[in-house]
Design a protein around this motif. Sequence first.
Motif, PDB file in Angstrom:
ATOM      1  N   CYS A  23       6.902  14.171 -27.507  1.00 12.91           N
ATOM      2  CA  CYS A  23       7.696  14.284 -26.291  1.00 12.91           C
ATOM      3  C   CYS A  23       8.001  12.874 -25.781  1.00 12.91           C
ATOM      4  N   GLY A  24       9.227  12.630 -25.377  1.00 13.48           N
ATOM      5  CA  GLY A  24       9.621  11.318 -24.889  1.00 13.48           C
ATOM      6  C   GLY A  24       9.065  10.980 -23.523  1.00 13.48           C
ATOM      7  N   HIS A  53      18.345  15.043 -26.996  1.00 16.94           N
ATOM      8  CA  HIS A  53      16.946  14.654 -26.816  1.00 16.94           C
ATOM      9  C   HIS A  53      16.139  15.885 -26.416  1.00 16.94           C
ATOM     10  N   CYS A  54      14.862  15.898 -26.791  1.00 18.61           N
ATOM     11  CA  CYS A  54      14.032  17.061 -26.493  1.00 18.61           C
ATOM     12  C   CYS A  54      12.700  16.640 -25.885  1.00 18.61           C
ATOM     13  N   PRO A  74      15.595  11.012 -19.620  1.00 19.52           N
ATOM     14  CA  PRO A  74      14.715   9.846 -19.574  1.00 19.52           C
ATOM     15  C   PRO A  74      14.984   8.821 -20.679  1.00 19.52           C
ATOM     16  N   LEU A  75      15.619   9.234 -21.762  1.00 25.51           N
ATOM     17  CA  LEU A  75      15.847   8.307 -22.874  1.00 25.51           C
ATOM     18  C   LEU A  75      17.212   7.636 -22.836  1.00 25.51           C
ATOM     19  N   CYS A  76      18.266   8.400 -22.597  1.00 24.59           N
ATOM     20  CA  CYS A  76      19.612   7.821 -22.661  1.00 24.59           C
ATOM     21  C   CYS A  76      20.304   7.705 -21.315  1.00 24.59           C
ATOM     22  N   ARG A  77      19.708   8.247 -20.276  1.00 22.63           N
ATOM     23  CA  ARG A  77      20.219   8.182 -18.888  1.00 22.63           C
ATOM     24  C   ARG A  77      21.524   8.921 -18.661  1.00 22.63           C
ATOM     25  N   GLN A  78      21.900   9.806 -19.594  1.00 22.23           N
ATOM     26  CA  GLN A  78      23.052  10.668 -19.349  1.00 22.23           C
ATOM     27  C   GLN A  78      22.637  11.761 -18.388  1.00 22.23           C
TER      28      GLN A  78
END
Length: 83
Positions: A23-24, A53-54, A74-78
């Motif tokens: 999990c990210g 993302h998951c 949280p990872l790409c801010r989209q």
Amino acid sequence: MKVKIKKWTGVGTWSYKVDYDNCGICRQPFHGCCPYCKWPGETCPVVWGQCTHCFHIHCMAKWLKAQEPREQCPLCRQKWRYA
């Protein structure tokens, strides 16, 4: 020589088909569970965003609540949208 099978027990495993192992957000493996759950499985599923993302569902819910009103991945801010 013949062998006679007296008893047979089937064993199965499950896993999520994800591109990542962890999990990210919490960095715990998807085959396990998030820090908020005691047992892996149906009570701690994986959720995907439209950005692909998951995360564990509980990790993502807590993340989104903390990020209101932005609600970004949280990872790409989209902007987060469930897939």
